[in-house]
Design an enzyme around this catalytic site. Structure first.
Site, PDB file in Angstrom:
ATOM      1  CG  HIS A  15      -1.869   1.172   1.244  1.00  0.00           C
ATOM      2  ND1 HIS A  15      -3.227   1.019   1.447  1.00  0.00           N
ATOM      3  CD2 HIS A  15      -1.686   2.496   1.067  1.00  0.00           C
ATOM      4  CE1 HIS A  15      -3.819   2.189   1.396  1.00  0.00           C
ATOM      5  NE2 HIS A  15      -2.894   3.123   1.175  1.00  0.00           N
ATOM      6  CG  HIS A  17      -0.786   7.139  -1.049  1.00  0.00           C
ATOM      7  ND1 HIS A  17      -2.005   7.257  -1.680  1.00  0.00           N
ATOM      8  CD2 HIS A  17      -1.022   6.482   0.103  1.00  0.00           C
ATOM      9  CE1 HIS A  17      -2.948   6.707  -0.927  1.00  0.00           C
ATOM     10  NE2 HIS A  17      -2.375   6.220   0.161  1.00  0.00           N
ATOM     11  CG  LEU A  18       4.921   5.512  -5.853  1.00  0.00           C
ATOM     12  CD1 LEU A  18       5.191   4.657  -7.100  1.00  0.00           C
ATOM     13  CD2 LEU A  18       6.236   5.875  -5.170  1.00  0.00           C
ATOM     14  NE  ARG A  19       0.728  12.013  -2.331  1.00  0.00           N
ATOM     15  CZ  ARG A  19      -0.291  11.548  -1.638  1.00  0.00           C
ATOM     16  NH1 ARG A  19      -1.261  10.880  -2.243  1.00  0.00           N
ATOM     17  NH2 ARG A  19      -0.378  11.755  -0.342  1.00  0.00           N
ATOM     18  CE  LYS A 101      -7.880   2.110  -0.778  1.00  0.00           C
ATOM     19  NZ  LYS A 101      -6.680   2.717  -0.271  1.00  0.00           N
ATOM     20  CG  HIS A 138      -9.814   4.559   3.223  1.00  0.00           C
ATOM     21  ND1 HIS A 138      -8.604   5.216   3.303  1.00  0.00           N
ATOM     22  CD2 HIS A 138     -10.551   5.001   4.272  1.00  0.00           C
ATOM     23  CE1 HIS A 138      -8.619   6.027   4.363  1.00  0.00           C
ATOM     24  NE2 HIS A 138      -9.801   5.919   4.951  1.00  0.00           N
ATOM     25  CG  HIS A 176      -4.906   2.167   5.656  1.00  0.00           C
ATOM     26  ND1 HIS A 176      -6.241   2.192   5.940  1.00  0.00           N
ATOM     27  CD2 HIS A 176      -4.754   2.870   4.520  1.00  0.00           C
ATOM     28  CE1 HIS A 176      -6.852   2.877   4.997  1.00  0.00           C
ATOM     29  NE2 HIS A 176      -5.976   3.301   4.125  1.00  0.00           N
ATOM     30  CG  LEU A 226      -7.785  10.564   7.633  1.00  0.00           C
ATOM     31  CD1 LEU A 226      -8.604  11.328   6.594  1.00  0.00           C
ATOM     32  CD2 LEU A 226      -8.595  10.362   8.905  1.00  0.00           C
ATOM     33  CG  ASP A 254      -1.648   4.845   3.977  1.00  0.00           C
ATOM     34  OD1 ASP A 254      -1.688   5.239   2.799  1.00  0.00           O
ATOM     35  OD2 ASP A 254      -2.467   5.211   4.844  1.00  0.00           O
ATOM     36  CG  HIS A 258       0.097  15.259   1.939  1.00  0.00           C
ATOM     37  ND1 HIS A 258      -0.925  15.507   1.038  1.00  0.00           N
ATOM     38  CD2 HIS A 258      -0.231  14.098   2.541  1.00  0.00           C
ATOM     39  CE1 HIS A 258      -1.825  14.537   1.113  1.00  0.00           C
ATOM     40  NE2 HIS A 258      -1.425  13.672   2.014  1.00  0.00           N
ATOM     41  CB  ALA A 270      -5.119  12.697   6.192  1.00  0.00           C
TER      42      ALA A 270
HETATM   43  C1  NCD Z   1      -3.539   9.143   1.960  1.00  0.00           C
HETATM   44  C2  NCD Z   1      -3.060  10.180   0.940  1.00  0.00           C
HETATM   45  O1  NCD Z   1      -2.504  11.215   1.351  1.00  0.00           O
HETATM   46  O2  NCD Z   1      -3.197   9.945  -0.257  1.00  0.00           O
HETATM   47  N1  NCD Z   1      -3.575   9.743   3.259  1.00  0.00           N
HETATM   48  C3  NCD Z   1      -3.522   9.091   4.442  1.00  0.00           C
HETATM   49  O3  NCD Z   1      -3.665   9.731   5.485  1.00  0.00           O
HETATM   50  N2  NCD Z   1      -3.289   7.801   4.509  1.00  0.00           N
HETATM   51  C4  NCD Z   1      -4.856   8.603   1.552  1.00  0.00           C
HETATM   52  C5  NCD Z   1      -5.249   7.367   2.300  1.00  0.00           C
HETATM   53  O4  NCD Z   1      -4.675   6.286   2.124  1.00  0.00           O
HETATM   54  O5  NCD Z   1      -6.166   7.464   3.125  1.00  0.00           O
HETATM   55 ZN    ZN Z   2      -3.264   5.111   1.593  1.00  0.00          ZN
END
Ligand code: NCD
Ligand code: ZN
Length: 351
Positions: A15, A17-19, A101, A138, A176, A226, A254, A258, A270
């Site tokens: 899990h 997030h790479l943007r 997802k 989620h 998560h 989150l 996760d 940001h 988050a």
């Molecule tokens: C994630 C995000 O920033 O993309 N944020 C997080 O708090 N985990 C989104 C997500 O997985 O809920």
């Molecule tokens: Zn996530």
């Protein structure tokens, strides 16, 4: 294995997030250094809702990869109220889409295109069940009357249980997880269910959002994610699950970068960025639980077994060598403040 080095099968991150764009190129090398594969979340703006968008995103990731050990992005689609069953079948046929997802609309960062009611997704869910493509959830409801700290447990009763009753053959990853209730659900559920656990939910309880390690008061936005961090008994339940050897539990960071200014903000985003120290943080949590010997199965075996992919053959080594998490890292034309910035970690990945 000696007390000061730990060599394990190269892990995967189930899990992540790479943007996108230059920011993605800055964070990707951290993950590629430690992990052989990662399930890449589709919550871009706009979201990755089709196989064509996933293919293009995958190409951008592959082009941004640094030289070094091989890394394979495992792509996902973002489920919407309107995802056609045909798109699910195309996803399965693609060979590079490994899950779909479910973001309840409004649950988290970039989830406004998420699902408003699962009833609207019945065709897509039937197709996922038929072609055996996992649903990654989620697991939080978003109703205004539900306390933010209770969103996960309400989701289990109101959404997850009925969903799994209606689609008993669907492979589901409860992403998560953060509560004792989620652990119990995964332990007791019949059928095909797995759950990812983050390093930060293993290491911190909700006090971390409001107190420094020394106990000084102050809001600490980099600890806000989150699902939000929970009370200590929940953290203990997650630790027991992760170190139990039960194959339903596996690693998913996760890691969610940001820009610093979006976190240190009157309405901060988050997400915790852990990719640059992920395996080190898991090692620290497992060692604190006296279960370092359980890390390899959690990090490197249970995930591929659940997803039906081969386990990695290469290795990664951690050394007991204290180091300090950097205060800031480059993130496109901004910076990120990593989780645990300025704190010491006892283990360091060396290969
Ligand atoms: C994630 C995000 O920033 O993309 N944020 C997080 O708090 N985990 C989104 C997500 O997985 O809920
Ligand atoms: Zn996530």
């Amino acid at each position: 294995m000696t007390a000061d080095t730990l060599t394990i099968t190269r892990p995967d991150d189930w899990h992540l997030h790479l943007r996108d764009g230059a920011a993605m190129a800055d964070v990707l090398p951290y993950t590629a250094k430690q992990f052989a594969r990662a399930i890449v979340m589709p919550n871009l703006k706009p979201p990755v809702t089709t196989v064509a968008l996933a293919a293009a995103y995958r190409e951008r990731i592959l082009r941004a990869l640094p030289a070094g050990p091989a890394f394979e992005p495992l792509m996902t689609l973002y489920l919407t109220d309107n995802t056609p069953a045909d798109e699910i079948r195309r996803a399965k046929e693609s060979g590079f889409v490994h899950g779909v997802k479910l973001y309840p609309a409004g649950a988290t960062t970039h989830s406004d295109a998420g699902v408003t009611s699962l009833a609207k997704c019945a065709r897509a869910l039937e197709a996922m069940q038929a072609v055996d493509l996992p649903l990654l959830v989620h697991g939080e409801v978003t109703h205004a009357h539900v306390d933010v700290f209770d969103r996960e447990q309400v989701f289990i009763d109101e959404v997850l249980e009925p969903l799994r009753r209606d689609f008993p053959q669907l492979r589901v990853v409860f992403e998560h997880i953060t509560t004792q209730q989620a652990v119990d659900y995964v332990l007791e559920a019949r059928g095909r269910i797995g759950a990812t656990i983050t390093a930060h939910h293993l290491l911190y309880n909700r006090n971390a959002i409001f107190l420094t390690p020394e106990g000084r008061a102050g809001v600490r936005p980099h600890y806000y994610c989150l699902p939000v961090l929970k009370r200590e008994p929940h953290r203990q339940a997650l630790l027991r699950a992760a170190t139990s050897g039960n194959p339903r539990f596996f690693l998913g960071t996760d890691s969610a970068p940001h820009p610093k200014g979006d976190k240190e903000n009157a309405c901060g985003c988050a997400g915790c960025f852990t990719a640059a120290s992920a395996l080190e943080m898991y090692a620290m949590a497992f060692e604190q639980a006296g279960a370092l010997d359980k890390l390899e199965a959690f990090a490197s075996f249970h995930g591929p077994d659940f997803y039906g992919l081969p386990r990695n053959r290469s290795k990664v080594t951690l050394e007991r060598r204290a180091w300090t998490v950097p205060n800031e890292l480059k993130f496109g034309d901004a910076t990120i403040v990593p989780l645990a910035a300025g704190e010491a970690l006892p283990w360091k990945v060396t290969t």
